[in-house]
Design an enzyme around this catalytic site. Structure first.
Site, PDB file in Angstrom:
ATOM      1  N   GLU A   1      -4.007   2.274  -7.622  1.00  0.00           N
ATOM      2  CA  GLU A   1      -4.243   3.282  -6.720  1.00  0.00           C
ATOM      3  C   GLU A   1      -3.370   4.544  -7.097  1.00  0.00           C
ATOM      4  O   GLU A   1      -2.316   4.439  -6.512  1.00  0.00           O
ATOM      5  CB  GLU A   1      -3.938   2.945  -5.080  1.00  0.00           C
TER       6      GLU A   1
ATOM      7  N   HIS B   1       1.028  -1.291  -0.154  1.00  0.00           N
ATOM      8  CA  HIS B   1      -0.095  -0.038   0.109  1.00  0.00           C
ATOM      9  C   HIS B   1       0.845   1.209   0.099  1.00  0.00           C
ATOM     10  O   HIS B   1       1.841   1.224   0.787  1.00  0.00           O
ATOM     11  CB  HIS B   1      -0.978  -0.096   1.198  1.00  0.00           C
TER      12      HIS B   1
END
Ligand code: PEP
Length: 238
Positions: free
Chosen positions: A162, A93
């Site tokens: 993302e 992430h």
């Protein structure tokens, strides 16, 4: 049904609130959902108690270490997650890349270790560039390693696309940009591609209707059970 992943990040701060949130999410979910397509990534500490009450969703860890056991103080291994009954784990992430200084080498090792333990890694890849051709250069660098993993193992991988400018900004990326970036990712590695970045119940359909997008990864909006359930409802129809 397409995938919907909730990333609770470092929330909530109390176990009781985490249990309440999960129960509320399950209460508001529509009928006919598939457990393996609704994934809640909760803080490590809450995974064990939540595993006792999760009926309609799968749980995921938000991170994992790259070894299975040993002298690695403070770390959690893929084997530990598997023995807890978990199937999914988030890796790479952008907040971990930023705050924990995780580089691509570390992230690749984590993906390999998660796959070796039989888990399904959700590998987050981010872009900073707003044109698809410039973003493709960034994507190729982040996907080079996983594109070389054996097909049998690779089949367990999910990619969360993302763009950095969309995460936590309240400004989701342009759906056409996302659809094209997902197509580029498919040219590099043919696995499901999810979109993440300020998705909520008002915008989820813009991404879920795209053929190249297999689901959404939802951060802050996943902390509201009704909003998260509404996103799941959209994914169910997509
Ligand atoms: C995320 O946590 O990856 C994310 C997409 O967060 P948010 O939905 O809050 O932008």
């Amino acid at each position: 049904m397409k995938y919907v992943v909730a990333n609770w990040k470092m929330n909530p701060t109390k176990l009781l609130d985490a249990e309440r949130l999960l129960s509320n999410i399950e209460k508001h979910l529509p009928g006919g959902t598939k457990k393996e397509r609704i994934i809640v990534a909760a803080p490590f500490l809450f995974l064990h108690p939540l595993a006792h009450i999760a009926n309609k969703v799968s749980l995921a860890a938000q991170n994992v270490f790259w070894e299975q056991s040993g002298a690695f103080t403070g770390e959690i291994s893929p084997e530990m997650l598997r023995h807890l009954g978990l199937r999914y784990v988030m890796v790479g992430h952008s907040e971990r890349r930023l705050h924990n200084l995780e580089d691509q080498k570390v992230i690749n090792r984590k993906v390999d270790a998660a796959l070796a333990a039989g888990l399904r890694p959700i590998l987050a890849v981010g872009t900073t560039k707003r044109t698809v051709s410039a973003a493709t250069v960034e994507l190729r660098a982040q996907l080079r390693h996983v594109s070389r993993i054996s097909p049998a193992k690779r089949a367990r991988l999910l990619i969360a696309f993302e763009p950095l400018f969309a995460i936590g900004s309240g400004k989701p990326a342009d759906p056409d940009y996302v659809a094209m970036a997902a197509q580029q990712i498919h040219r590099i590695i043919d696995v499901p591609v999810l979109y993440g970045g300020s998705v909520d119940d008002a915008t989820a359909h813009e991404y879920l209707k795209q053929k190249s997008v297999a689901g959404v990864l939802v951060g802050s909006a996943s902390l509201n059970a009704r909003i998260f359930a509404a996103i799941v409802r959209t994914a169910l129809k997509a």
